[in-house]
Design an enzyme around this catalytic site. Structure first.
Site, PDB file in Angstrom:
ATOM      1  N   CYS A  12      14.488  11.463  50.297  1.00 17.02           N
ATOM      2  CA  CYS A  12      13.320  11.973  49.573  1.00 17.02           C
ATOM      3  C   CYS A  12      12.098  11.607  50.405  1.00 17.02           C
ATOM      4  O   CYS A  12      12.221  10.975  51.451  1.00 17.02           O
ATOM      5  CB  CYS A  12      13.247  11.464  48.136  1.00 17.02           C
ATOM      6  SG  CYS A  12      12.972   9.703  47.915  1.00 17.02           S
ATOM      7  N   CYS A  86      12.199  16.879  49.723  1.00 19.46           N
ATOM      8  CA  CYS A  86      11.527  16.618  51.002  1.00 19.46           C
ATOM      9  C   CYS A  86      11.243  17.902  51.759  1.00 19.46           C
ATOM     10  O   CYS A  86      10.645  17.881  52.828  1.00 19.46           O
ATOM     11  CB  CYS A  86      12.301  15.626  51.856  1.00 19.46           C
ATOM     12  SG  CYS A  86      13.861  16.195  52.487  1.00 19.46           S
ATOM     13  N   CYS A  90      13.240  17.739  56.260  1.00 20.15           N
ATOM     14  CA  CYS A  90      14.615  17.308  56.488  1.00 20.15           C
ATOM     15  C   CYS A  90      15.256  18.148  57.589  1.00 20.15           C
ATOM     16  O   CYS A  90      15.330  19.362  57.465  1.00 20.15           O
ATOM     17  CB  CYS A  90      15.440  17.450  55.208  1.00 20.15           C
ATOM     18  SG  CYS A  90      14.839  16.425  53.872  1.00 20.15           S
TER      19      CYS A  90
END
Length: 133
Positions: A12, A86, A90
């Protein structure tokens, strides 16, 4: 050749709440059957105290965890990458299993609003674990 343990990476943004709770649940429920990691695209200075309290109510101590920065190596080593809000931060590698869990961010919320997030994280981790082992 012995079966290798699956590796799961929870990601996250701040690596202070949702991903830490998920990692805590998976370690608790899987024991040593799964390698568990967590990281954040913009890690906080410390783990969310309310997330720590919510997990402690379930007998899981995540107080000693530290938010970690997300690296491409961490993603490369994981069999499953679970993202939690996120977005594009990512990294994506072909052949990896990705899951995106839409979970409320517990940052700034009182314990009464974090408990349902904790419980939803547990349910999702249980489902993931059933798939893995």
């Amino acid at each position: 050749m012995p079966d290798q343990k699956p590796a799961v990476l929870f990601v996250c943004v701040h690596n202070a709440g949702r991903s830490q709770m998920a990692a805590g649940w998976l370690r608790h429920l899987a024991g040593d059957r799964v390698d568990v990691f967590s990281a954040g695209s913009e890690p906080a200075d410390r783990i969310n105290a309310i997330a720590v309290q919510a997990m402690a109510e379930e007998g899981i101590d995540i107080a000693g965890e530290q938010p970690a920065v997300l690296t491409t190596d961490a993603v490369r080593q994981a069999d499953v990458v679970v993202t939690m809000g996120c977005g594009d931060a990512c990294p994506v590698f072909p052949g990896k299993r990705y899951e995106d869990w839409a979970l409320t961010d517990p940052a700034g919320l009182p314990i009464e609003q974090v408990r349902p997030v904790r419980d939803e994280v547990r349910a999702r981790v249980e489902g993931l674990l059933a798939d893995l082992v």
